[in-house]
Scaffold this active site. Structure first.
Site, short mmCIF file in Angstrom:
data_model
loop_
_atom_site.label_atom_id
_atom_site.label_comp_id
_atom_site.label_asym_id
_atom_site.label_seq_id
_atom_site.Cartn_x
_atom_site.Cartn_y
_atom_site.Cartn_z
N HIS A 129 0.82 -1.20 0.00
CA HIS A 129 0.00 0.00 0.00
C HIS A 129 0.86 1.26 0.00
CE1 HIS A 129 -2.92 -3.03 1.11
NE2 HIS A 129 -3.90 -2.15 1.02
N HIS A 167 2.03 -4.16 8.96
CA HIS A 167 3.41 -3.91 8.53
C HIS A 167 4.22 -3.29 9.65
CE1 HIS A 167 2.51 -4.81 4.32
NE2 HIS A 167 1.44 -4.03 4.43
#
Length: 293
Positions: free
Chosen positions: A207, A249
């Protein structure tokens, strides 16, 4: 003589070696003679020595070593490396391990929207929506719809190059994630959209890479006002932060994702497709290319 003997008696009593536990040290070494050996010195027979525990342990170790050698050289070279302890690590190794520990600790602390009972649970839906704005599928399908509705060659040129940039980013990040296979700080299982976009692992952040590439692409090829440009930069930054808040993440994954997205933008700009090439690709895609008609 009697006086000397009287003086020697206390010396013998004071001598440590005359104690019973040390008497064996004063005895001369006796050689064991067999029953059939005479004074004249006949042929000596070898006395069988009983095996001790140390010999048994040594024999077992030697047999195990032989079996390991016969089993394969890979096991013999692999086990010492796993069992050894590095007593003098290098400065580089210490620095890398320290940075990784700090990265994991900060990423876990920032994962406030993990689960329904986290401290950031009220903001979870908004953070998830912000992360969804950087997903691959909305951008690819949105670009295809805009390309289908576009009628100008200039707009089609920009959209075709944007579509190729999105595909390049998707495939590159998926390949790197498959190669590294790093898990997230909270080991959150991926969802259906993550599997569809091949965004299964943590490093690098897909992303963040996509947000950085798209924002730089739009800022370079669209004429936008200053507030919109600031909002576009802010959107890219918040997309990366949202993935950390959701526990998907690490901070290092997002940072590397931003750098990879800028690299993808530079690569697409260096191999930019002109208008005629884009029209040829569109005609092939719609089965209207001259050789096909």
């Amino acid at each position: 003589m009697p006086v000397s003997q009287a003086r020697s008696r206390p010396r013998d009593r004071n001598n440590v070696l005359n104690r019973p536990e040390f008497m064996s040290l004063n005895q001369p070494v006796r050689r064991e003679h067999s029953a059939g050996e005479g004074r004249a010195g006949g042929p000596r027979r070898p006395v069988p020595r009983q095996p001790s525990q140390q010999d048994d342990a040594g024999g077992r170790g030697a047999s195990e070593g032989a079996q390991a050698g016969d089993g394969g050289p890979k096991d013999a070279s692999r086990w010492p490396e796993q069992d050894c302890m590095q007593l003098n690590p290098s400065f580089r190794g210490i620095a890398i391990n320290s940075l990784l520990a700090i990265d994991i600790s900060l990423s876990k602390r920032l994962g406030m929207c993990v689960g329904a009972r986290g401290p950031g649970a009220p903001l979870r839906s908004m953070v998830a929506l912000l992360a969804l704005s950087g997903h691959a599928l909305p951008w690819i399908f949105g670009t295809l719809i805009c390309l289908w509705r576009s009628n100008t060659p200039a707009g089609q040129e920009v959209l075709v190059n944007l579509l190729l940039a999105l595909i390049l980013d998707l495939m590159t990040v998926a390949g790197m994630q498959k190669l590294v296979r790093r898990r997230g700080p909270w080991d959150v299982p991926p969802g259906f959209l993550d599997y569809a976009a091949m965004d299964v692992y943590s490093f690098p952040a897909a992303h963040a890479s996509r947000a950085a590439m798209v924002s730089k692409f739009l800022l370079n090829h669209l004429v936008l006002a200053v507030p919109l440009r600031i909002l576009l930069y802010l959107w890219a930054f918040l997309v990366g932060v949202s993935r950390v808040l959701l526990g998907r993440h690490h901070l290092s994954d997002v940072g590397c994702g931003f750098a990879l997205g800028l690299l993808h933008f530079r690569l697409v700009e260096s191999v930019w497709l002109d208008s005629s090439t884009c029209q040829t690709l569109l005609s092939i895609g719609t089965l209207q290319w001259t050789p096909l008609v």
